[in-house]
Design a protein around this motif. Structure first.
Motif, PDB file in Angstrom:
ATOM      1  N   LEU A 146      -1.064  -3.872  50.217  1.00  4.27           N
ATOM      2  CA  LEU A 146      -1.764  -4.075  48.961  1.00  4.27           C
ATOM      3  C   LEU A 146      -2.885  -3.062  48.752  1.00  4.27           C
ATOM      4  CD1 LEU A 146      -2.101  -7.986  48.947  1.00  4.27           C
ATOM      5  CD2 LEU A 146      -0.483  -6.592  47.641  1.00  4.27           C
ATOM      6  N   LEU A 147      -3.205  -2.291  49.780  1.00  8.56           N
ATOM      7  CA  LEU A 147      -4.319  -1.344  49.719  1.00  8.56           C
ATOM      8  C   LEU A 147      -3.789   0.086  49.686  1.00  8.56           C
ATOM      9  CD1 LEU A 147      -6.570  -3.053  52.419  1.00  8.56           C
ATOM     10  CD2 LEU A 147      -6.983  -3.038  49.955  1.00  8.56           C
ATOM     11  N   PRO A 148      -4.605   1.014  49.189  1.00  8.43           N
ATOM     12  CA  PRO A 148      -4.197   2.429  49.207  1.00  8.43           C
ATOM     13  C   PRO A 148      -4.324   3.004  50.614  1.00  8.43           C
ATOM     14  CG  PRO A 148      -6.392   2.216  48.274  1.00  8.43           C
ATOM     15  CD  PRO A 148      -5.902   0.812  48.512  1.00  8.43           C
ATOM     16  N   ILE A 149      -3.228   3.028  51.350  1.00  5.38           N
ATOM     17  CA  ILE A 149      -3.254   3.406  52.757  1.00  5.38           C
ATOM     18  C   ILE A 149      -2.926   4.887  52.913  1.00  5.38           C
ATOM     19  CG2 ILE A 149      -2.165   3.035  55.008  1.00  5.38           C
ATOM     20  CD1 ILE A 149      -4.030   0.824  54.076  1.00  5.38           C
ATOM     21  N   ASN A 150      -3.686   5.549  53.777  1.00  2.48           N
ATOM     22  CA  ASN A 150      -3.388   6.916  54.188  1.00  2.48           C
ATOM     23  C   ASN A 150      -2.451   6.835  55.393  1.00  2.48           C
ATOM     24  OD1 ASN A 150      -3.478   9.488  55.475  1.00  2.48           O
ATOM     25  ND2 ASN A 150      -5.409   9.937  54.452  1.00  2.48           N
ATOM     26  N   TYR A 151      -1.210   7.262  55.212  1.00  5.63           N
ATOM     27  CA  TYR A 151      -0.212   7.081  56.275  1.00  5.63           C
ATOM     28  C   TYR A 151      -0.480   7.985  57.473  1.00  5.63           C
ATOM     29  CZ  TYR A 151       2.303   4.193  52.990  1.00  5.63           C
ATOM     30  OH  TYR A 151       2.633   3.186  52.120  1.00  5.63           O
ATOM     31  N   THR A 152      -1.180   9.085  57.265  1.00  6.81           N
ATOM     32  CA  THR A 152      -1.595   9.899  58.411  1.00  6.81           C
ATOM     33  C   THR A 152      -2.578   9.117  59.273  1.00  6.81           C
ATOM     34  OG1 THR A 152      -1.282  11.928  57.134  1.00  6.81           O
ATOM     35  CG2 THR A 152      -2.664  12.066  59.106  1.00  6.81           C
ATOM     36  N   GLY A 153      -3.533   8.436  58.616  1.00 11.27           N
ATOM     37  CA  GLY A 153      -4.472   7.604  59.361  1.00 11.27           C
ATOM     38  C   GLY A 153      -3.774   6.474  60.094  1.00 11.27           C
ATOM     39  N   LEU A 154      -2.776   5.839  59.444  1.00 13.60           N
ATOM     40  CA  LEU A 154      -2.038   4.766  60.100  1.00 13.60           C
ATOM     41  C   LEU A 154      -1.262   5.282  61.305  1.00 13.60           C
ATOM     42  CD1 LEU A 154      -1.146   1.807  60.056  1.00 13.60           C
ATOM     43  CD2 LEU A 154       0.706   2.457  58.520  1.00 13.60           C
ATOM     44  N   ALA A 155      -0.650   6.468  61.178  1.00 10.28           N
ATOM     45  CA  ALA A 155       0.086   7.045  62.305  1.00 10.28           C
ATOM     46  C   ALA A 155      -0.855   7.364  63.469  1.00 10.28           C
ATOM     47  CB  ALA A 155       0.824   8.304  61.845  1.00 10.28           C
ATOM     48  N   LEU A 170      -9.683   7.067  58.585  1.00 10.56           N
ATOM     49  CA  LEU A 170      -8.853   7.599  57.500  1.00 10.56           C
ATOM     50  C   LEU A 170      -7.895   6.564  56.928  1.00 10.56           C
ATOM     51  CD1 LEU A 170      -7.827  11.075  59.014  1.00 10.56           C
ATOM     52  CD2 LEU A 170      -9.660  10.599  57.373  1.00 10.56           C
ATOM     53  N   LEU A 171      -7.916   5.338  57.439  1.00  6.22           N
ATOM     54  CA  LEU A 171      -6.877   4.362  57.119  1.00  6.22           C
ATOM     55  C   LEU A 171      -6.816   4.034  55.637  1.00  6.22           C
ATOM     56  CD1 LEU A 171      -4.696   2.494  58.228  1.00  6.22           C
ATOM     57  CD2 LEU A 171      -6.452   0.747  58.565  1.00  6.22           C
ATOM     58  N   VAL A 172      -7.956   3.738  55.025  1.00  6.04           N
ATOM     59  CA  VAL A 172      -7.989   3.361  53.605  1.00  6.04           C
ATOM     60  C   VAL A 172      -8.359   4.584  52.785  1.00  6.04           C
ATOM     61  CG1 VAL A 172      -8.999   1.828  51.893  1.00  6.04           C
ATOM     62  CG2 VAL A 172      -8.633   1.020  54.218  1.00  6.04           C
ATOM     63  N   ASP A 173      -7.470   4.977  51.895  1.00 12.63           N
ATOM     64  CA  ASP A 173      -7.621   6.220  51.131  1.00 12.63           C
ATOM     65  C   ASP A 173      -8.357   5.960  49.817  1.00 12.63           C
ATOM     66  OD1 ASP A 173      -7.417   8.820  50.359  1.00 12.63           O
ATOM     67  OD2 ASP A 173      -5.323   8.724  49.756  1.00 12.63           O
ATOM     68  N   THR A 174      -9.643   5.612  49.927  1.00 14.06           N
ATOM     69  CA  THR A 174     -10.476   5.408  48.748  1.00 14.06           C
ATOM     70  C   THR A 174     -11.936   5.500  49.145  1.00 14.06           C
ATOM     71  OG1 THR A 174     -11.043   3.880  46.951  1.00 14.06           O
ATOM     72  CG2 THR A 174     -10.486   2.905  49.057  1.00 14.06           C
TER      73      THR A 174
END
Length: 460
Positions: free
Chosen positions: A302-311, A346-350
């Motif tokens: 539900l949130l704007p996720i940065n997939y690089t941060g998640l990885a 970096l997880l949340v891109d906002t």
């Protein structure tokens, strides 16, 4: 006589029905505070549905927000535009603001109002400011500062330009729809300007200024507005005011969509699954871990996720867990902490206030994870260095007592009780039954023993 009574009864009922029909409809107050995310967008939508089903004459959206996510903002705006009940967005109480996404919602509302001491604006979706260079005493711009400004201008990406242009066109369309100042709305997007309550009214951005909700309702009485159901005349002077507050579902969704809570739930989930896979059969860690992990992933989608941060986050956790099993001398652990910390930041891109992961939480999670992993590794290393106390190695230096005598020659064997077990033993000296002995060696299933007092004397 009977006809007269019946006529009076009919007239009385007609008067009662007319009075009931003339009674003013209610007003629903929906509070909108904090960063605008999926939970608050769903809450506003349900509030508008509630007002429509209750037959309300007006919805007052009392707002105090620093901004929010673009998707959630557009969801609220679409609900307002489609609402048959007029919506009056009121920035209140004093000291409140409607920045960024709040400005768009204000422009989309049928009525825009502010309390004294409030402000709105700064609606730029991306920070794209370019500062001007200082001037010399002779009035000419400093060449070096001008070149730096030109370099900053060139760094403005095409994506940022598209976002700003799209946002400017969007808020300008809302301004034209409601008959408000479209030029200032575009400046709020492109230049991030803001206005106070009195300035906003003077600029034609809002409709009125009121101290509180009762004063707002008095000023709105008799005003006509255009809604999705047609033109309506407001009758709010004597209207009853009811408040639509968040219920447990709204509070739960707001908690789950908090990036900090989502990150903690993911950590609990991964640790629970790790314990379950390491110790199959416990069941509880696996069940709790799977539930927490699924809820955390639901919140993240539900949130704007940065997939690089998640990885990076998942890679860091994998390195930290591998440190407990592989002899990397801390390299995997240190690398995992660095990857985990960067990924969490970096997880949340906002950049919206209230929708990011605070640095202190990242530091606390990284420190606790490092202590856990290195603690487990330390305990494992300490256990490896301990002497073996079971099996063949554990028999060395064990004590026992003779059960059957040993003659003391090479072919003479006896039996002894060692560690609660009956063993065949051999000794260089005769050992009568009941003699305490110590194990000095082993050959297959035969133990070599000596009297306990001899071994103690040798130790001395």
């Amino acid at each position: 006589m009977w006809r007269l009574c019946r006529l009076l009864l009919i007239c009385g009922l007609a008067l009662l029905l007319a009075g009931a029909g003339a009674a003013p409809r209610g007003v629903v107050l929906i509070p909108l505070q904090g960063a605008i995310g999926p939970a608050r967008a769903d809450f506003v939508e349900r509030g508008l549905v509630h007002a429509r089903e209750a037959g309300a004459a007006l919805v007052v959206l009392q707002m105090d927000t620093p901004g929010g996510l673009d998707v959630a903002m557009r969801q609220i705006i679409q609900a307002i535009l489609a609402s048959p009940v007029p919506v009056a967005t009121f920035i209140a109480p004093s000291g409140s603001r409607a920045a960024s996404a709040g400005t768009y919602i204000l422009y989309a509302s049928h009525i825009a109002a502010m309390a004294p001491g409030t402000n709105l604006g700064a609606a730029t979706p991306v920070q794209v400011g370019i500062g001007g260079g200082p001037e010399r005493q002779d009035g000419k711009a400093d060449k070096r500062a001008a070149s730096e400004a030109a370099g900053q201008a060139q760094q403005q990406t095409a994506l940022e330009k598209k976002q700003v242009n799209d946002a400017a066109a969007y808020i300008r369309g809302l301004a034209q729809l409601r008959g408000r100042n479209a030029d200032w709305a575009e400046r709020a997007v492109r230049e991030a300007v803001s206005l106070s309550a009195d300035e906003a009214r003077a600029e034609g951005v809002i409709d009125l200024v009121a101290r509180d909700v009762p004063e707002l309702l008095r000023q709105l009485d008799g005003r006509e507005v255009d809604t999705a159901a047609g033109r309506q005349r407001l009758d709010t002077r004597a209207a009853t005011l009811s408040r639509f507050d968040p219920d447990w579902r709204d509070r739960l969704l707001a908690a789950l969509t908090d990036p900090s809570i989502a990150l903690i739930l993911m950590m609990i989930g991964l640790y629970g699954l790790f314990f379950e896979f390491s110790n199959p059969g416990f069941v509880l860690p696996g069940v709790v871990g799977a539930i927490c992990l699924l809820i955390g992933l639901f919140a993240l989608q539900l949130l704007p996720i940065n997939y690089t941060g998640l990885a990076l986050l998942l890679f860091g956790l994998a390195c930290l867990l591998a440190e407990a099993f592989l002899p990397s001398f801390g390299i995997l652990g240190i690398g995992g902490i660095v990857a985990f910390s960067i990924g969490a930041l970096l997880l949340v891109d906002t950049d919206v206030p209230g929708l990011g992961v605070p640095v202190w939480l990242v530091a606390a999670l990284a420190a606790s994870t490092a202590l856990f992993v290195f603690g487990v590794s330390g305990l494992a290393l300490k256990a490896r260095r301990r002497p073996v106390v079971s099996g063949a190695e554990g028999l060395a230096a064990s004590t026992g007592v003779m059960l059957e005598a040993a003659d003391g020659d090479e072919d003479g064997f006896g039996w002894a009780s060692v560690q609660g077990e009956r063993w065949r033993v051999r000794s260089e000296r005769p050992l009568p039954p009941g003699t305490p002995v110590r194990v000095t060696g082993r050959d297959g299933l035969t133990l070599t023993v000596a009297p306990l007092d001899d071994t103690q004397g040798a130790d001395r």
